[in-house]
Design a protein around this motif. Sequence first.
Motif, mmCIF file in Angstrom:
data_model
loop_
_atom_site.group_PDB
_atom_site.id
_atom_site.type_symbol
_atom_site.label_atom_id
_atom_site.label_comp_id
_atom_site.label_asym_id
_atom_site.label_seq_id
_atom_site.Cartn_x
_atom_site.Cartn_y
_atom_site.Cartn_z
ATOM 1 N N THR A 20 1.092 -1.166 0.058
ATOM 2 C CA THR A 20 -0.163 -0.047 -0.052
ATOM 3 C C THR A 20 0.986 1.296 0.096
ATOM 4 O OG1 THR A 20 -1.842 -1.229 1.191
ATOM 5 C CG2 THR A 20 -1.809 1.290 1.460
ATOM 6 N N LYS A 21 0.567 2.111 -1.107
ATOM 7 C CA LYS A 21 1.407 3.150 -1.152
ATOM 8 C C LYS A 21 0.760 4.632 -1.441
ATOM 9 C CE LYS A 21 6.065 4.683 -3.166
ATOM 10 N NZ LYS A 21 6.680 4.903 -1.683
ATOM 11 N N ILE A 22 0.494 5.282 -0.550
ATOM 12 C CA ILE A 22 -0.076 6.580 -0.790
ATOM 13 C C ILE A 22 0.980 7.905 -0.350
ATOM 14 C CG2 ILE A 22 -2.358 5.551 -0.347
ATOM 15 C CD1 ILE A 22 -2.480 6.346 2.279
ATOM 16 N N ALA A 23 0.333 9.044 -0.342
ATOM 17 C CA ALA A 23 1.147 10.159 -0.173
ATOM 18 C C ALA A 23 2.003 10.150 1.172
ATOM 19 C CB ALA A 23 0.439 11.248 -0.039
ATOM 20 N N TRP A 24 1.187 9.739 2.149
ATOM 21 C CA TRP A 24 2.077 9.824 3.585
ATOM 22 C C TRP A 24 2.575 8.407 4.002
ATOM 23 C CZ3 TRP A 24 -0.345 6.874 7.620
ATOM 24 C CH2 TRP A 24 -1.631 6.659 7.344
ATOM 25 N N LEU A 25 2.114 7.248 3.302
ATOM 26 C CA LEU A 25 2.420 5.799 3.998
ATOM 27 C C LEU A 25 2.871 5.048 3.000
ATOM 28 C CD1 LEU A 25 2.082 3.819 6.037
ATOM 29 C CD2 LEU A 25 -0.330 3.557 5.024
ATOM 30 N N ASP A 26 3.831 4.280 3.435
ATOM 31 C CA ASP A 26 4.584 3.136 2.304
ATOM 32 C C ASP A 26 4.542 1.798 3.250
ATOM 33 O OD1 ASP A 26 5.791 1.269 0.871
ATOM 34 O OD2 ASP A 26 7.711 2.441 0.378
ATOM 35 N N SER A 27 3.542 0.989 2.987
ATOM 36 C CA SER A 27 3.196 -0.036 3.748
ATOM 37 C C SER A 27 3.607 -1.367 3.011
ATOM 38 C CB SER A 27 1.925 0.007 4.333
ATOM 39 O OG SER A 27 1.555 -0.902 5.282
ATOM 40 N N LYS A 28 3.956 -2.306 3.652
ATOM 41 C CA LYS A 28 4.206 -3.780 3.142
ATOM 42 C C LYS A 28 3.576 -4.867 4.014
ATOM 43 C CE LYS A 28 6.865 -2.496 -0.239
ATOM 44 N NZ LYS A 28 7.073 -1.219 -0.030
ATOM 45 N N HIS A 29 2.740 -5.583 3.326
ATOM 46 C CA HIS A 29 2.042 -6.482 4.335
ATOM 47 C C HIS A 29 2.188 -7.739 4.027
ATOM 48 C CE1 HIS A 29 -0.607 -2.802 4.288
ATOM 49 N NE2 HIS A 29 -0.738 -3.134 2.939
ATOM 50 N N SER A 30 2.530 -8.632 4.938
ATOM 51 C CA SER A 30 3.225 -9.960 4.877
ATOM 52 C C SER A 30 1.763 -10.951 4.518
ATOM 53 C CB SER A 30 3.742 -10.595 6.047
ATOM 54 O OG SER A 30 5.235 -9.746 6.097
ATOM 55 N N PHE A 31 0.493 -10.651 5.118
ATOM 56 C CA PHE A 31 -0.364 -11.457 5.080
ATOM 57 C C PHE A 31 -1.516 -10.744 4.458
ATOM 58 C CE2 PHE A 31 1.927 -12.817 8.763
ATOM 59 C CZ PHE A 31 2.201 -14.174 8.378
ATOM 60 N N SER A 32 -2.800 -11.085 4.002
ATOM 61 C CA SER A 32 -4.030 -10.240 3.589
ATOM 62 C C SER A 32 -4.259 -9.244 4.423
ATOM 63 C CB SER A 32 -5.131 -11.482 3.583
ATOM 64 O OG SER A 32 -4.838 -12.430 2.526
ATOM 65 N N PHE A 33 -4.544 -8.291 3.976
ATOM 66 C CA PHE A 33 -4.693 -7.013 4.700
ATOM 67 C C PHE A 33 -5.470 -6.029 4.086
ATOM 68 C CE2 PHE A 33 -3.617 -2.779 7.066
ATOM 69 C CZ PHE A 33 -3.973 -3.280 8.215
ATOM 70 N N GLY A 34 -6.421 -5.451 4.599
ATOM 71 C CA GLY A 34 -7.277 -4.267 4.156
ATOM 72 C C GLY A 34 -7.896 -4.986 2.883
ATOM 73 N N HIS A 35 -7.948 -4.019 1.608
ATOM 74 C CA HIS A 35 -8.493 -4.656 0.121
ATOM 75 C C HIS A 35 -7.471 -5.704 -0.130
ATOM 76 C CE1 HIS A 35 -5.602 -1.409 -1.181
ATOM 77 N NE2 HIS A 35 -5.433 -2.083 -1.981
ATOM 78 N N HIS A 36 -6.268 -5.908 0.073
ATOM 79 C CA HIS A 36 -5.480 -7.002 -0.379
ATOM 80 C C HIS A 36 -5.621 -8.233 0.378
ATOM 81 C CE1 HIS A 36 -2.578 -3.955 -1.974
ATOM 82 N NE2 HIS A 36 -2.372 -3.366 -0.743
ATOM 83 N N TYR A 37 -6.333 -9.307 -0.368
ATOM 84 C CA TYR A 37 -6.896 -10.348 -0.080
ATOM 85 C C TYR A 37 -6.308 -11.777 -0.787
ATOM 86 C CZ TYR A 37 -9.903 -14.265 2.012
ATOM 87 O OH TYR A 37 -10.189 -15.166 2.423
ATOM 88 N N ASP A 38 -5.921 -12.691 -0.042
ATOM 89 C CA ASP A 38 -5.424 -13.888 -0.678
ATOM 90 C C ASP A 38 -5.735 -15.009 0.353
ATOM 91 O OD1 ASP A 38 -4.319 -16.238 -1.600
ATOM 92 O OD2 ASP A 38 -2.454 -15.366 -1.973
ATOM 93 N N GLN A 39 -6.824 -15.827 -0.112
ATOM 94 C CA GLN A 39 -7.420 -16.739 0.913
ATOM 95 C C GLN A 39 -6.431 -17.867 1.270
ATOM 96 O OE1 GLN A 39 -10.297 -19.163 -1.254
ATOM 97 N NE2 GLN A 39 -9.093 -19.808 -2.686
ATOM 98 N N ASP A 40 -5.198 -17.864 0.602
ATOM 99 C CA ASP A 40 -4.196 -18.913 1.050
ATOM 100 C C ASP A 40 -3.175 -18.165 1.833
ATOM 101 O OD1 ASP A 40 -5.321 -21.113 -0.465
ATOM 102 O OD2 ASP A 40 -4.661 -20.486 -2.185
#
Length: 254
Positions: A20-40
């Motif tokens: 997730t990269k927006i004006a104030w935040l650079d975030s990397k997610h190891s697991f499904s988070f927010g709108h990022h979803y992978d059932q596995d």
Amino acid sequence: MSTLLTPRVDIRRSADRFATKIAWLDSKHSFSFGHHYDQDNTHHGLLLVNNDDVVRPGTGFDTHPHRDMEIVTWVLQGSLVHQDSTGHSGIIYPGLAQRMTAGRGILHSEKNDSWRLEGEKHTDPVHFVQMWVVPDEARVTPGYEQLEIDAELLGGGLVPVASGMDKHDGEAAIRIRNRHAGLYAARLQPGGSVTLPDAPFVHLFVARGAVDLEGSGPLGTGDAVRFTATGGQRVTATEPAEILVWEMHATIAG
């Protein structure tokens, strides 16, 4: 439990994380988070979230709710100001362990307000890892705890950061409400090494630097390894490194 599991060492590379990269935040997610979803890719053991966040100065997460989660925040660079609806507030910085129990419901905010430490404005981002594990029971009283463990980290070994396990009574920096989980941190100089716990579920995250994992080879900043029914491997720094390790003796049902 480990006798029912198939031993596995699952390496997850930094570049393959959700982002997730927006004006104030650079975030990397190891697991499904927010709108990022992978059932596995929803969790490993009891660990649901391992977010690697960089927040610009003067910005951050506005007040938002959480419920029934144990949230541990570990700052790598800069400082993070926490405020919540139970009246707790604090400045989190490298070497300080912080836990928030969301329980039956809590509101909180997290901002990069590092200049408050020095009385003048700074332009540095704050870099931190936030980790969520499920609690033993739902709807407990919300809570907050923080404690500095910078001196303990100087030894170069695995230092308990947060734990609910009996073996860490009187030893872990802060307590979490899950008796099956514990988090360690280590700061390693080149050539320094630690031995990973042996547990049904172990999660290794290279927060910064580079290490060599016995039997698997090199790992760099942002890489993670999910161990199932195995442990005891050596992790050796090939450059200055900081690692975070979860030891877990249960998993999320279903």
